[in-house]
Scaffold this active site. Structure first.
Site: not given
Length: 453
Positions: A173, A203-204, A177, A294-295, A201, A175
């Site tokens: 992920t 970030d959400e 973010k 993503h959760r 990725k 960063k």
């Protein structure tokens, strides 16, 4: 129409409140292969018998209401009602019990996780006769499973697309973010992919903010993907977060990702909603895109031990709604996760058939028939020294995702990615040679340090 619910001219309608257990508690009921089965952890108000509270859960999540209504006589409640068919105590908890409820399949719209949850975990969770209520597990019958497309592609198709076999996939992920410009963001993506990672990725939290609009991010990330692919000879990807304020904007972002030719997009399935997620999953299958899930927000739902839903239910719902990856905890990182329980829902994500096993939190045998599997993603608070444990716990069919564990390397992003790749290759090689990662993991990583920054 059964005698309990039939309205006869000679009898007439009798208004008033009656006990739920008279209609909805049926311990003699034999469950059908087509029933959706639910296991609820119930904490009732003091003085209320378990049978009445279990029946109340069945009633309020299916056909019941607080009083008798005359329109009950216009249908067959015995055909459509939920039934509490078994109650068992929770060991060590005097005030709690597990209520098992069976729901006829006709209560639910085909292919709709949204409709299923609206009934089963809807208003009943605010029922004042209950102090707390938690949905521990669901059994989804084959007849209902077959109404869902499920994951856009699944584990085997993803491996074939990436041409990567025999090891977990590596991710990172980016960063910080929030706050990077699109160009600097793309630079970090390139450095990580060039260093040896398979994926990076969003970030959400990253959608389309003033400091970095989505279209700019997509373009710079696509450039990073193609440049790193050309230099490494490997297929690379970046989880481009398509989550947006409207479904129309979400689909616009997914379409643009497809036009760029990138392999994967991302969605925050709980904050975005199941309807949006299923829509995106269908588009991804039709257009050859992998879908990373993503959760975010899951702990609001599953963190409390006696209220809400267990994550295994959310994991099953995601497999039905559609996603090729989903974050599933780590056991060894900074987030909560009991090993046996975590591996229980990891198996529910990946395997075709899972036997009932209460020691792993699995209340029902689940048959997914031909529904593709989902890769569990281990992330948050992990680094190279966790690699032996992660490789042993999650196996090959997983994504190991290091954010700070990559970008926090003192020499920079690319050396951090190299360190992760070297550690993973060393652990897989040692495992394949028969070494015990649980015993020799530290030595394996120390040996690998000779070949890594």
């Amino acid at each position: 129409m059964s005698p309990q619910t039939e309205t006869k001219a000679g009898v007439g309608f009798k208004a008033g409140v009656k006990e739920y257990k008279l209609t909805y508690y049926t311990p003699e009921y034999e469950t059908k292969d087509t029933d959706i089965l639910a296991a609820f952890r119930v904490t009732p108000q003091p003085g209320v018998p378990p049978e009445e509270r279990g029946a109340a859960v069945a009633a309020e999540s299916s056909t019941g209401t607080w009083t008798t209504v005359w329109t009950d006589g216009l249908t067959s409640l015995d055909r459509y009602k939920g039934r509490c068919y078994h109650i068992e105590p929770v060991p060590g908890e005097e005030e709690q019990f597990i209520a098992y409820v069976a729901y006829p399949l006709d209560l639910f719209e085909e292919g709709s996780v949204t409709n299923m949850f609206t009934s089963i975990v809807g208003n009943v969770f605010g029922f004042k006769a209950l102090r707390a209520l938690r949905l521990e597990d669901l059994r989804i019958p084959v007849a209902y499973v077959k109404t869902f497309q499920g994951p856009p592609h699944g584990i085997q198709v993803e491996r074939d697309k990436l041409n990567k076999y025999g090891r977990p996939l590596l991710g990172c992920t980016i960063k910080p973010k929030l706050g990077l410009s699109a160009k600097n963001y793309g630079r970090a993506v390139y450095e990580c992919l060039r260093g040896g990672l398979d994926f990076t990725k969003d970030d959400e939290n990253v959608n389309s903010q003033p400091f970095m609009r989505w279209r700019d991010r997509f373009l710079f990330c696509a450039e990073a993907i193609y440049k790193s692919q050309a230099e490494t000879g490997e297929i690379k990807g970046h989880y481009l977060n398509a989550t947006a304020g409207t479904c129309e904007d979400m689909m616009k972002r997914a379409v643009f990702a497809r036009e760029l030719g990138v392999p994967i997009v991302m969605h925050d399935y709980l904050t975005g909603g199941f309807t949006a997620n299923t829509t995106l999953a269908h588009y991804c299958r039709d257009n050859g895109l992998l879908l990373h899930i993503h959760r975010a927000m899951h702990a609001v739902i599953d963190r409390q031990k006696n209220h809400g839903m267990h994550f295994r239910v959310l994991a099953k719902a995601l497999r039905m709604s559609g996603g090729d990856h989903i974050h599933a905890g780590t056991v060894v990182g900074k987030l909560e996760g009991e090993r046996d329980i975590t591996l229980g829902f990891v198996d529910l994500l990946r395997d075709d058939y899972i036997e009932k096993d209460r020691s792993r939190g699995i209340y029902f045998t689940q048959d997914w028939v031909s529904l593709p599997g989902v890769l569990p993603v281990a992330s948050r608070g992990i680094h190279v020294w966790h690699m032996p444990a992660l490789t042993e716990i999650f196996g090959d069919d997983s994504v190991l995702q290091f954010g700070g564990g990559t970008l926090g390397h003192p020499w920079g992003n690319a050396p951090g990615a190299v360190a992760n790749r070297v550690a993973l290759e060393a652990c897989v090689k040692a495992r394949n040679e028969g070494r015990d990662l649980a015993v020799d993991g530290g030595d394996i990583i120390r040996e690998a340090c000779k070949w890594s920054p």
